[in-house]
Design an enzyme around this catalytic site. Structure first.
Site, PDB file in Angstrom:
ATOM      1  CE  LYS A 143      -3.981   1.967   2.536  1.00  0.00           C
ATOM      2  NZ  LYS A 143      -4.891   1.780   3.683  1.00  0.00           N
TER       3      LYS A 143
ATOM      4  CB  SER B 219      -8.141   3.545   2.592  1.00  0.00           C
ATOM      5  OG  SER B 219      -7.322   2.939   3.576  1.00  0.00           O
TER       6      SER B 219
ATOM      7  CB  SER C 251      -8.412   0.797   5.580  1.00  0.00           C
ATOM      8  OG  SER C 251      -9.129   2.005   5.512  1.00  0.00           O
TER       9      SER C 251
END
Lengths: 474, 488
Positions: free
Chosen positions: B79, B154, B178
């Site tokens: 990420k 996210s 997330s």
């Protein structure tokens, strides 16, 4: 109307830990800009602080030495504000739970002791520094960002600029004795802001205060406060109101100046720092720290007085700097006449330190060597006057007194046979002063002694010359 | 053989047996990424040079039988809020669009030491604020099951990368769901470990007291293996747990007879999608049939979780994001004249550098922390947070695990909720409470909706009890086929 002055002082002291408060960067002063930085103190994305335990140790020491109550559970808060020298956009500081609170220190004012209460002692990180250049650009140096600070806040117990000065001197002394800071105001390792207000004598409610900043010496603090008292008195006398504001001391013009307009109550949005955990100061840590505390100035003054029979003045001067007091005590191991040591240190030694702008630890003459010099005076080898020159020689060369004295032939002339012929010669050469003395003019004797000292290049034992001369002329 | 479709543990066998090299596997993945990522949009940055070099090193380790871990040579996606030295770390924001990190996150160092191969940095909601990956400054990411739908967020890029076989494994971060919510929406496994289990050093902070890094994987075994690699005490993260991590693999392949699982009734509310409800109920029956004791439980303060979260997370974020001011790194607004001075530079930088959702949360947080409001909002929220934590503490006196849906709905359509923040926030309603409490939880696939989108089951464990979660998740997975369903 008569007014009472109410002053509270806020002192920031930079701790002399090797590394910063939340990272491993060096705290050395004066390195090239941004060379003592890492991702943590630069506030890069993703970094986290790790508390330097040494800072807590210094804070506990200071809290104990200022008679504060030390909290068992201590936390950090974030103080949020924007400024280019603050890389994270917040300062990690302490807020409602400082490491120490409700303490006091004692100051001497007009030979009377007065207690000044300490509101709080707390830990925080320093910000960086802005370097403003002429083309209206500013540069940022973050070497100082993350250097550990203690904030020490007094209660509004101070009632005059002179008391404020004394408070600062006493506090600085304590911090120096604790050996947690070099307390150098020029390098900014000790900074002081002052809150001051006036109120009619007898009134219990505090008046509107102003905050004074930008003083770079203790005398500066005193002067700024003196100026501000006059300014506030004038305003109050005219029936005007004091505006609560921050004023900057201008040391060149000797006046306080309003900071550009609005300072309207900063909202720092304090909240507990989520990247750090609670610091638990348990009984073991406390008692260990308590045991490690050095003798503090007040206690030492008492002891020096009792143990060595020194005067208040001597004790006061010797203890201003812990190292000087240490030097004195060390010297006393080599020479028994303590009063004489004290006289020498408070006189010649301190004069040399002041002249050379050095610390006693950097003096070329060890306590043992000073003892050696005093020995030579005591046993009559050199005169006190010659000893002063010998001392200066020692400062320059680092040699022992004995070496210098014998090397330069400075041994005092105490041989009566040798002195007699010189005295006779001087009497013969100076019939007028001789008759003057015999006629009762005591001053004339001094002249004759001086002549003899000159003849012997200062080596003649003055007491002996005096005695012999009197005998001859009587 | 379609290497990229295999799980890490399947590939590890091939790598150790030297039937395939890591280099070959890595190149194969890049080939697949080239073909598919135009449509999916999982990656912001590909780190091909680094990956090939790492793959070669891994091959050498394997060849020399030196320091071989369970995941040595396995390609992973990261990420874009975790710092890799020398690599762009954007956080999905224009603000950090040019930020190349000069240091490695702890989790990155751990992955390196274990010989994993970094494929690239994945798309995400800006600063991890969002539930759909639509707030990214750079691109939207399509759900691999149907690209008209969002992948969740996210960590949408990380979830989509694994679900579309563009990465074997990935890591994400989970502040309010997330990791789990996108895992659920993309039909893969995603775990948020106990707060403090994985070091946060080098994870760009959103909400410090809630953020936690965790794995997104094709199955539970991979999840256990990756968790083992990334977890452990880190002296440079003060909130890191001072305990050694257990051998997570040892919890696999065990039955779950007599494990007590609570079903919190507050998680089965009006408005929950019918398909989700049905799939989760069937999954619970499955767990029961495997020997678990299932019983209803109440977590009475659940209804306050979202409100509490949207006080605490923005408050911390408003402070954490203050450093993006244009002074030191990242985006700085171009100033036409200097007359607006420092304040003007600050204002324009933040105005131009941050997106809407980030600005919304900074304003929320700034407001709730300001004097006069602090007690009513932040302090109150912290108190409610304690109550929510106590709910869980009480439940775990009786139960080993709790089971819930991961999200109230399957993935929603792109654009459907982006202009309705409150609706968007509700998509994390079942994941937020565990972040507030700091508990570990996993999302595993448990069904597919009528319109062909995956549904996730959440298992919540007690503190430090990731092992038990993995045990139950693995048992469930072994007796079902949902994890084998492929998006593409």
């Amino acid at each position: 109307m008569n007014y009472e002055t109410v002053i509270g002082l806020e002192v920031h002291v930079q701790l002399s830990t090797k590394t910063k408060i939340f990272c491993g960067c060096s705290t050395n002063f004066g390195a090239s800009p941004n060379t003592q930085t890492c991702p943590v103190c630069l506030g890069l994305p993703g970094v986290l602080p790790v508390l330097n335990k040494e800072v807590v140790q210094c804070a506990i020491k200071t809290a104990l030495a200022t008679n504060c109550k030390v909290v068992e559970k201590c936390i950090f808060h974030r103080k949020n504000y924007f400024y280019p020298d603050l890389p994270k956009g917040y300062q990690i500081s302490q807020y409602d739970i400082p490491v120490g609170e409700n303490g006091w220190i004692q100051i001497e004012i007009d030979e009377k002791a007065k207690k000044i209460r300490i509101t709080r002692v707390h830990m925080e990180e320093d910000a960086g520094k802005l370097i403003h250049s002429e083309n209206s650009r500013s540069r940022v140096d973050l070497n100082r960002a993350g250097v550990p600070l203690l904030e020490i806040v007094s209660d509004p117990d101070i009632n005059s600029p002179a008391e404020a000065y004394q408070y600062l001197v006493s506090l600085k002394q304590i911090l120096e004795y604790l050996e947690i800071s070099d307390c150098n105001m020029e390098e900014g390792s000790l900074r002081c802001d002052a809150n001051i207000s006036l109120r009619p004598v007898g009134e219990t409610k505090l008046g509107t205060k102003t905050e004074l900043k930008n003083m770079n010496s203790f005398k500066g603090v005193q002067k700024a406060l003196e100026y501000e008292i006059v300014r506030q008195k004038n305003l109050l006398g005219k029936g005007e109101k004091i505006i609560q504001e921050t004023l900057l001391w201008n040391a060149n013009l000797n006046r306080t100046e309003s900071m550009r307009s609005k300072e309207d109550a900063h909202d720092y949005r304090y909240f507990p720092e989520p990247d750090l955990v609670n610091i638990i100061i348990d009984e073991e840590w406390m008692s260990k720290t308590r045991r490690s505390l050095p003798e503090l100035p007040q206690a030492r003054r008492g002891r020096l007085k009792n143990e060595y029979g020194l005067s208040d003045y001597d004790v006061e001067v010797l203890t201003i700097d812990k190292n000087v007091a240490d030097y004195f005590e060390e010297c006393s191991k080599y020479f028994p006449n303590c009063k004489m040591i004290a006289n020498w240190i408070t006189g010649d030694v301190l004069a040399v330190l002041k002249d050379k702008k050095i610390n006693i630890n950097n003096l070329n003459v060890s306590p043992e060597q000073l003892g050696g010099l005093l020995d030579l005076i005591e046993n009559g080898t050199v005169s006190g006057k010659i000893a002063k020159d010998v001392f200066l020689d020692m400062v320059c060369t680092g040699q022992d007194a004995k070496q210098i004295v014998s090397g330069k032939g400075l041994v005092q002339l105490s041989d009566e046979g040798e002195l007699v012929s010189i005295i006779d010669k001087i009497i013969k050469q100076n019939p007028k002063p001789v008759s003057d003395f015999r006629a009762g003019k005591q001053k004339a004797l001094g002249f004759l002694v001086g002549q003899i000292m000159r003849e012997t290049k200062g080596k003649a034992n003055p007491q002996l010359v005096n005695k012999m001369l009197r005998e001859k002329l009587s | 053989m379609k290497l990229h479709t295999l799980s890490a543990h399947e590939l590890a066998k091939l790598l150790i047996g030297r039937e395939v090299s890591s280099e070959e596997l890595t190149k194969k993945l890049y080939g697949h990424i080239e073909k598919t990522d135009g449509e999916i949009g999982a990656y912001i940055t590909l780190t091909k040079d680094i990956a090939i070099e790492q793959a070669k090193k891994a091959d050498k380790r394997i060849k020399e039988k030196r320091d071989i871990g369970q995941l040595t040579g396995i390609p992973i996606a990261i990420k874009d809020n975790m710092c890799i030295k020398g690599v762009l770390t954007t956080c999905g924001s224009k603000m950090l669009g040019n930020f190349v990190s000069p240091y490695n996150a702890t989790v990155i160092n751990k992955l390196r030491e274990n010989g994993l191969v970094f494929l690239g940095k994945t798309n995400m909601d800006e600063f991890a604020m969002g539930s759909s990956t639509e707030t990214s400054y750079f691109k939207v990411t399509g759900n691999p099951w149907n690209t008209n739908f969002i992948p969740g967020g996210s960590s949408g890029g990380s979830a989509a990368a694994v679900a579309s076989d563009q990465a074997i494994l990935s890591i994400g971060s989970d502040t309010g769901g997330s990791i789990r919510q996108p895992a659920s929406h993309c039909g893969i496994v995603g775990m948020k470990p106990t707060y403090g289990r994985v070091s946060r050093y080098g994870l760009v902070a959103f909400a410090s007291s809630l953020d936690q890094i965790g794995p997104l994987t094709k199955d539970v075994q991979d999840c256990a293996a990756l968790l083992e690699v990334i977890s452990g005490y880190d002296p440079i993260d003060s909130t890191s747990l001072r305990m050694t991590s257990p051998d997570y693999m040892s919890f696999l392949n065990k039955d779950i007879k007599d494990i007590k699982i609570g079903v919190p009734k507050e998680y089965f509310i009006d408005g929950i999608d019918k398909d989700v409800e049905l799939s989760v109920k069937r999954a619970i029956e499955k767990l029961e049939s495997l020997g678990a004791n299932i019983e209803e439980v109440s977590l009475p303060h659940t209804e306050y979780a979202v409100a509490t979260y949207y006080i605490i997370a923005p408050a911390e974020a408003s402070s954490n994001l203050a450093r993006y001011d244009g002074v030191k790194y990242g985006y700085r607004a171009k100033m036409e004249s200097a007359d607006k001075g420092l304040l003007g530079m600050y204002e324009n930088t933040k105005k131009e550098g941050f997106g809407m959702e980030v600005k919304r949360r900074i304003m929320l947080g700034t407001h709730t922390l300001s004097s006069g409001y602090y007690d009513a909002y932040y302090l109150k929220a912290q108190k409610v947070r304690t109550l929510i934590k106590q709910d869980f503490d009480n439940a775990f006196k009786k139960f080993d695990l709790l089971v819930t849906p991961t999200s109230p709905t399957p993935a929603f359509k792109m654009g459907e909720k982006i202009d309705d923040p409150l609706q968007m926030y509700l998509s994390d309603i079942f994941t937020i409470p565990t972040n507030l409490a700091g508990l570990p939880a996993i999302s595993i696939p448990c069904g597919v909706s009528k319109n062909g989108l995956p549904i996730g089951l959440q298992l919540i464990g007690n503190y430090f009890d990731e092992g038990r979660i993995l045990q139950a998740a693995h048992a469930f997975e072994q007796s079902t086929n949902f994890h084998r369903k492929k998006a593409l």
